[in-house]
Design an enzyme around this catalytic site. Sequence first.
Site, mmCIF file in Angstrom:
data_model
loop_
_atom_site.group_PDB
_atom_site.id
_atom_site.type_symbol
_atom_site.label_atom_id
_atom_site.label_comp_id
_atom_site.label_asym_id
_atom_site.label_seq_id
_atom_site.Cartn_x
_atom_site.Cartn_y
_atom_site.Cartn_z
ATOM 1 N N SER A 184 -1.724 -2.721 6.158
ATOM 2 C CA SER A 184 -2.176 -1.563 7.653
ATOM 3 C C SER A 184 -0.530 -2.391 7.606
ATOM 4 O O SER A 184 -1.053 -3.673 8.014
ATOM 5 C CB SER A 184 -2.983 -1.593 7.812
ATOM 6 N N GLY A 210 0.884 -1.521 0.263
ATOM 7 C CA GLY A 210 0.579 0.327 0.036
ATOM 8 C C GLY A 210 0.489 1.069 -0.139
ATOM 9 O O GLY A 210 0.806 2.144 -0.932
ATOM 10 N N HIS A 211 2.235 1.352 1.061
ATOM 11 C CA HIS A 211 2.746 2.934 0.894
ATOM 12 C C HIS A 211 3.725 2.413 -0.485
ATOM 13 O O HIS A 211 3.631 3.796 -1.242
ATOM 14 C CB HIS A 211 3.500 2.156 1.552
ATOM 15 N N GLN A 247 1.315 10.990 18.686
ATOM 16 C CA GLN A 247 -0.800 10.351 17.973
ATOM 17 C C GLN A 247 -0.767 9.432 18.016
ATOM 18 O O GLN A 247 -1.667 8.792 17.667
ATOM 19 C CB GLN A 247 -0.341 10.777 16.061
ATOM 20 N N ARG A 281 -0.311 -3.442 10.644
ATOM 21 C CA ARG A 281 -1.043 -3.712 12.264
ATOM 22 C C ARG A 281 -1.046 -4.655 12.003
ATOM 23 O O ARG A 281 -1.497 -5.998 12.843
ATOM 24 C CB ARG A 281 -2.301 -3.093 12.478
#
Length: 283
Positions: free
Chosen positions: A188, A36-37, A61, A190
Amino acid sequence: MKVFSQKVQIAAAIDKLKAKQLTIGLVPTMGALHQGHLALVKSALNENDVVVVSIFVNPTQFDNNDDLEKYPRTLEGDVALLKTVSENQILVYAPTVEDIYEGHTVSQSFDFDGLEFEMEGKFRTGHFDGVGTVVKRFFEIVKPHRAYFGEKDFQQLAIIKKLVEKHRIPVKIIGCPIHRETNGLAMSSRNTRLKPEYKKAAPFIYKTLKTAKEKFGTKSASKITEWVEKEFANHNLLKLEYFIIADTKTLKPVKRKSKKSVYRAFIAVYADDIRLIDNIALN
């Protein structure tokens, strides 16, 4: 591939590139890079001469210190992955907390016209002040012509557009489509922490979003929300934190649908102790 850890170094390198009239794209990340990146980086390379990829796990954050500690840090692997895209057109900026915050690791306070109080803002105290602080800092250091963000974090994308507008920062913000695994799960960093049984269960999130989109043509937002809540109540592994159908401009939950508005469904789910978010365009 050049990897910079200090803002003075990356700023000097960018000044030299801009002196040659080259355009600069920025892809801000927290590392643990995945396809995705890379899709964001490829989009940036298509529209700019050089792309800066920042890799920085931003402490301000995180509202959960345990989550901050466990967040994967894989700089060596990240650089190797970026080299598969381009050796010469990518600069990596991997600063320390000290380099970014100069010994004062606190967030600036922002007013994002209420966008920060919806969805994620209700569940993650101070999160968007942290995001705004670090992204504004990167814009000041890198001074990119364009910056690229994924639509998986759609609320974050909306907030960064608001940041640029309100602070008159001369950068064009570009949102890029959600990149998914073959099973539909939104990519992600994660995801690498998911235990096998949760990894197997997680595609249920996107499956539910797709069905919600189908229902949106004929059912009210409240009926769809009730249905989603029931689906997750009956799921033995995944725990729903929220499901909201919202107006994409205000991010406020819709009470009554209007043909003039554009809507998206947003979801946050816990798979064990891993928090996963996703969204889908509805109309």
